[in-house]
Design an enzyme around this catalytic site. Structure first.
Site, PDB file in Angstrom:
ATOM      1  N   ASP A  19       0.847  -1.193   0.000  1.00  0.00           N
ATOM      2  CA  ASP A  19       0.000   0.000   0.000  1.00  0.00           C
ATOM      3  C   ASP A  19       0.887   1.249   0.000  1.00  0.00           C
ATOM      4  O   ASP A  19       1.889   1.323   0.714  1.00  0.00           O
ATOM      5  CB  ASP A  19      -0.908  -0.003   1.240  1.00  0.00           C
ATOM      6  CG  ASP A  19      -2.078   0.955   1.113  1.00  0.00           C
ATOM      7  OD1 ASP A  19      -3.218   0.481   1.059  1.00  0.00           O
ATOM      8  OD2 ASP A  19      -1.832   2.182   1.068  1.00  0.00           O
ATOM      9  N   ASN A  69     -12.806  -3.515   2.703  1.00  0.00           N
ATOM     10  CA  ASN A  69     -13.758  -2.415   2.804  1.00  0.00           C
ATOM     11  C   ASN A  69     -14.692  -2.464   1.599  1.00  0.00           C
ATOM     12  O   ASN A  69     -14.233  -2.593   0.459  1.00  0.00           O
ATOM     13  CB  ASN A  69     -13.013  -1.074   2.843  1.00  0.00           C
ATOM     14  CG  ASN A  69     -12.153  -0.929   4.083  1.00  0.00           C
ATOM     15  OD1 ASN A  69     -12.519  -1.400   5.152  1.00  0.00           O
ATOM     16  ND2 ASN A  69     -10.998  -0.286   3.936  1.00  0.00           N
ATOM     17  N   GLY A 116     -15.766   2.275   3.925  1.00  0.00           N
ATOM     18  CA  GLY A 116     -14.432   2.858   3.863  1.00  0.00           C
ATOM     19  C   GLY A 116     -13.697   2.583   2.566  1.00  0.00           C
ATOM     20  O   GLY A 116     -12.500   2.842   2.462  1.00  0.00           O
ATOM     21  N   GLN A 117     -14.426   2.070   1.561  1.00  0.00           N
ATOM     22  CA  GLN A 117     -13.764   1.761   0.290  1.00  0.00           C
ATOM     23  C   GLN A 117     -13.520   3.041  -0.500  1.00  0.00           C
ATOM     24  O   GLN A 117     -14.424   3.869  -0.647  1.00  0.00           O
ATOM     25  CB  GLN A 117     -14.633   0.801  -0.535  1.00  0.00           C
ATOM     26  CG  GLN A 117     -13.950   0.319  -1.811  1.00  0.00           C
ATOM     27  CD  GLN A 117     -14.744  -0.764  -2.545  1.00  0.00           C
ATOM     28  OE1 GLN A 117     -15.897  -1.056  -2.197  1.00  0.00           O
ATOM     29  NE2 GLN A 117     -14.133  -1.344  -3.556  1.00  0.00           N
ATOM     30  N   HIS A 148     -10.151  -5.368  -3.147  1.00  0.00           N
ATOM     31  CA  HIS A 148      -8.824  -5.624  -2.595  1.00  0.00           C
ATOM     32  C   HIS A 148      -8.927  -6.105  -1.157  1.00  0.00           C
ATOM     33  O   HIS A 148      -9.801  -5.665  -0.413  1.00  0.00           O
ATOM     34  CB  HIS A 148      -7.928  -4.379  -2.671  1.00  0.00           C
ATOM     35  CG  HIS A 148      -8.580  -3.124  -2.195  1.00  0.00           C
ATOM     36  ND1 HIS A 148      -9.496  -2.431  -2.959  1.00  0.00           N
ATOM     37  CD2 HIS A 148      -8.468  -2.438  -1.039  1.00  0.00           C
ATOM     38  CE1 HIS A 148      -9.916  -1.369  -2.287  1.00  0.00           C
ATOM     39  NE2 HIS A 148      -9.307  -1.354  -1.106  1.00  0.00           N
ATOM     40  N   HIS A 158      -6.922  -6.007   2.232  1.00  0.00           N
ATOM     41  CA  HIS A 158      -5.796  -5.433   2.963  1.00  0.00           C
ATOM     42  C   HIS A 158      -5.173  -6.526   3.836  1.00  0.00           C
ATOM     43  O   HIS A 158      -5.898  -7.261   4.513  1.00  0.00           O
ATOM     44  CB  HIS A 158      -6.258  -4.311   3.906  1.00  0.00           C
ATOM     45  CG  HIS A 158      -6.821  -3.102   3.228  1.00  0.00           C
ATOM     46  ND1 HIS A 158      -6.077  -1.950   3.036  1.00  0.00           N
ATOM     47  CD2 HIS A 158      -8.047  -2.843   2.723  1.00  0.00           C
ATOM     48  CE1 HIS A 158      -6.844  -1.033   2.447  1.00  0.00           C
ATOM     49  NE2 HIS A 158      -8.039  -1.544   2.246  1.00  0.00           N
TER      50      HIS A 158
HETATM   51  P1  5GP Z   1      -9.725   1.223   0.494  1.00  0.00           P
HETATM   52  O1  5GP Z   1      -9.829   2.513   1.251  1.00  0.00           O
HETATM   53  O2  5GP Z   1     -10.437   1.292  -0.834  1.00  0.00           O
HETATM   54  O3  5GP Z   1     -10.102  -0.009   1.275  1.00  0.00           O
HETATM   55  O4  5GP Z   1      -8.199   1.015   0.212  1.00  0.00           O
HETATM   56  C1  5GP Z   1      -7.533   1.571  -0.872  1.00  0.00           C
HETATM   57  C2  5GP Z   1      -6.081   1.527  -0.554  1.00  0.00           C
HETATM   58  O5  5GP Z   1      -5.356   1.745  -1.735  1.00  0.00           O
HETATM   59  C3  5GP Z   1      -5.636   2.603   0.441  1.00  0.00           C
HETATM   60  O6  5GP Z   1      -5.072   1.999   1.580  1.00  0.00           O
HETATM   61  C4  5GP Z   1      -4.633   3.438  -0.347  1.00  0.00           C
HETATM   62  O7  5GP Z   1      -3.550   3.874   0.434  1.00  0.00           O
HETATM   63  C5  5GP Z   1      -4.207   2.479  -1.441  1.00  0.00           C
HETATM   64  N1  5GP Z   1      -3.796   3.125  -2.680  1.00  0.00           N
HETATM   65  C6  5GP Z   1      -4.470   4.112  -3.333  1.00  0.00           C
HETATM   66  N2  5GP Z   1      -3.813   4.459  -4.448  1.00  0.00           N
HETATM   67  C7  5GP Z   1      -2.697   3.668  -4.505  1.00  0.00           C
HETATM   68  C8  5GP Z   1      -1.618   3.585  -5.425  1.00  0.00           C
HETATM   69  O8  5GP Z   1      -1.552   4.285  -6.432  1.00  0.00           O
HETATM   70  N3  5GP Z   1      -0.649   2.672  -5.162  1.00  0.00           N
HETATM   71  C9  5GP Z   1      -0.706   1.861  -4.047  1.00  0.00           C
HETATM   72  N4  5GP Z   1       0.302   0.985  -3.888  1.00  0.00           N
HETATM   73  N5  5GP Z   1      -1.712   1.922  -3.155  1.00  0.00           N
HETATM   74  C10 5GP Z   1      -2.692   2.826  -3.375  1.00  0.00           C
END
Ligand code: 5GP
Length: 111
Positions: free
Chosen positions: A28, A84, A90-91, A97, A99
């Site tokens: 991440d 999420n 929280g998505q 994905h 985590h």
């Molecule tokens: P969500 O909030 O959708 O569950 O998680 C999305 C995750 O993607 C976040 O933890 C955020 O830091 C990560 N993320 C967003 N953009 C990028 C990116 O360009 N590269 C990487 N490696 N992680 C990303």
């Protein structure tokens, strides 16, 4: 198309830690723990809500890949998996994905 498709296609860089025919795991960009990896299907499923009964094999594969990635990363003290789903879940990136967080004592309940 989300940023994760660009990572799959190597259009933007990422620190990839695992890859097979169906999925990809990478660190991440904004880690919330010393180890914070995202495991994604290569097929752009929007969220857990995007899965259908036909996806049982892919869903199982993703789940079975988590401990493999964890073992490869040496997470023998444990780890947390989080998915999420949707805005209130929280998505922020609408490509499913998982985590994988580790390397510190994680509290419960989550925020
Ligand atoms: P969500 O909030 O959708 O569950 O998680 C999305 C995750 O993607 C976040 O933890 C955020 O830091 C990560 N993320 C967003 N953009 C990028 C990116 O360009 N590269 C990487 N490696 N992680 C990303």
């Amino acid at each position: 198309m989300t940023i994760f498709t660009k990572i799959i296609n190597r259009e933007i860089p990422a620190d990839i830690v695992y890859e097979d025919d169906l999925c990809l795991a990478f660190r991440d960009v904004s880690p919330q723990a010393p180890t914070h990896v995202l495991l994604i299907p290569k097929r752009p499923v929007e969220s857990l809500d995007g899965f259908t009964d036909e996806d049982s094999s892919l869903a199982g594969h993703l789940l079975l890949t988590v401990p493999k990635v964890a073992a490869q990363l040496g997470l023998e003290n444990g780890y947390r998996t989080v998915i999420n789903t949707g805005t209130e879940g929280g998505q922020t990136v609408f490509h499913l994905h998982i985590h994988i967080l580790a390397g510190r004592s994680l509290t419960w309940p989550p925020g």
